[in-house]
Design an enzyme around this catalytic site. Structure first.
Site, mmCIF file in Angstrom:
data_model
loop_
_atom_site.group_PDB
_atom_site.id
_atom_site.type_symbol
_atom_site.label_atom_id
_atom_site.label_comp_id
_atom_site.label_asym_id
_atom_site.label_seq_id
_atom_site.Cartn_x
_atom_site.Cartn_y
_atom_site.Cartn_z
ATOM 1 C CD GLU A 133 -1.709 -2.422 1.333
ATOM 2 O OE1 GLU A 133 -0.586 -2.664 1.836
ATOM 3 O OE2 GLU A 133 -2.504 -3.323 1.021
ATOM 4 C CG HIS A 171 -11.185 -7.849 5.530
ATOM 5 N ND1 HIS A 171 -10.507 -8.584 6.453
ATOM 6 C CD2 HIS A 171 -10.503 -7.991 4.366
ATOM 7 C CE1 HIS A 171 -9.470 -9.172 5.886
ATOM 8 N NE2 HIS A 171 -9.433 -8.824 4.620
#
Length: 325
Positions: free
Chosen positions: A60, A129
């Site tokens: 990321e 998540h």
């Protein structure tokens, strides 16, 4: 006019912007051949090629860092983070570099990147998540933060984000990716940054919310009307920062009662900022206390997901409380 879900509307927005502007580049993990973890970028590689649809390693920090560099050289990168929960690896790149690029270079450079990411709970995604971290970005000067609640807005808002000259965090509630379908024009249009909308008109209570909570709030409003004939107005902020202050004030002039609903934890969430803004600027409009219906100040729980997230019953009880104050 075609009927689409949010995934299809976002895909159309990306496709149209890539056709319109050759500087628009999509990058992220599996955005090419796979079409993204939720298939938002499906088919873009075939149409635009691997120089504009770039599969990246699982990093990321690298994705956002590359996007910032591309933006400084004149490109318009749209970076996908597979789940917003993993964006913290790139947090320094976002808050220390992208957000401050315009200010620290005296306007010589900007970082007009869009960071797209699925967010929030409701799909049994477990702790890592399901989070709603919008407050981190709202608190960082230099960033624009947006969250759509329906396919029509998703297309127009993403197009506006891509055309922005400042970095945008674009959060997509994955619980409504495919559950809501509506007509979405194939013509070019944008939803202006900073402009909310009245989803449901009312005269007794104002609910300010965004993302998937818009739909839950509307259901609670309809229940309140059915049981007591209370008239509840529901506002979808769409842009979380800068949020539409004028729209909230205009609604409060009618209702005098305010409820704020969001999935994110309560403490220092966007609801706290909105409540403080009203207290400072429009307290005379209030006929009762500002009430927040939010997630809890606890890690997102898999087993008790439905208890953690605001639901119709919790919002209805807030309406009842403020109406009986």
């Amino acid at each position: 006019m075609p009927v689409m879900n949010m995934v299809q509307a976002l895909n159309l927005a990306l496709r149209e912007e890539m056709r319109r502007d050759p500087r628009v580049i999509v990058l992220g993990e599996d955005v090419g051949k796979r079409g993204g973890v939720f298939l938002v970028t499906e088919g873009l590689l075939e149409e635009f090629g691997e120089k504009r649809v770039i599969d990246t390693p699982l990093t990321e920090m690298g994705i956002v860092g590359i996007a910032i560099g591309l933006a400084m050289y004149g490109f318009k990168p749209v970076a996908e983070i597979q789940f917003i929960d993993f964006v913290y690896e790139a947090f320094d790149q976002i808050v220390s570099e992208a957000a401050k690029m315009r200010a620290k270079t005296g306007g010589m450079f900007t970082a007009p990147i869009v960071i797209r990411a699925p967010c929030c709970g409701g799909v049994k995604g477990a702790m890592h998540h399901s989070q709603s971290p919008e407050a981190y970005f709202i608190h960082t000067a230099g960033l624009i933060t947006m969250m759509p609640s329906r396919p029509y807005d998703a297309k127009g808002m993403l197009k506006a984000a891509i055309r922005s000259e400042d970095p945008v965090i674009f959060l997509e509630p994955k619980s409504i990716y495919r559950t809501i379908r509506e007509e979405v024009p194939e013509e070019d249009y944008i939803i202006p940054i900073g402009k909310g909308r009245v989803v449901r008109e009312g005269s007794d209570v104002t609910i300010v919310t965004y993302g998937a909570m818009v739909h839950v709030s509307v259901e609670a409003a309809e229940l309140a009307e059915k049981k007591h004939r209370w008239s509840v107005e529901v506002i979808d902020l769409r842009t979380l920062f800068p949020f539409d202050k004028d729209l909230i004030l205009k609604s409060l002039e009618k209702t005098g009662r305010l409820i704020i609903v969001h999935e994110a934890p309560r403490t220092l969430g966007l609801g706290a900022e909105i409540a403080a803004y009203i207290a400072e600027n429009a307290i005379d409009l209030l006929r009762g206390p500002v009430i927040r219906v939010t997630g809890y100040d606890a890690p997102f729980p898999l087993v008790h997901e439905k208890l953690y997230m605001p639901n119709i019953a919790r919002i209805y009880l807030a309406i009842e409380k403020v109406m009986r104050y």
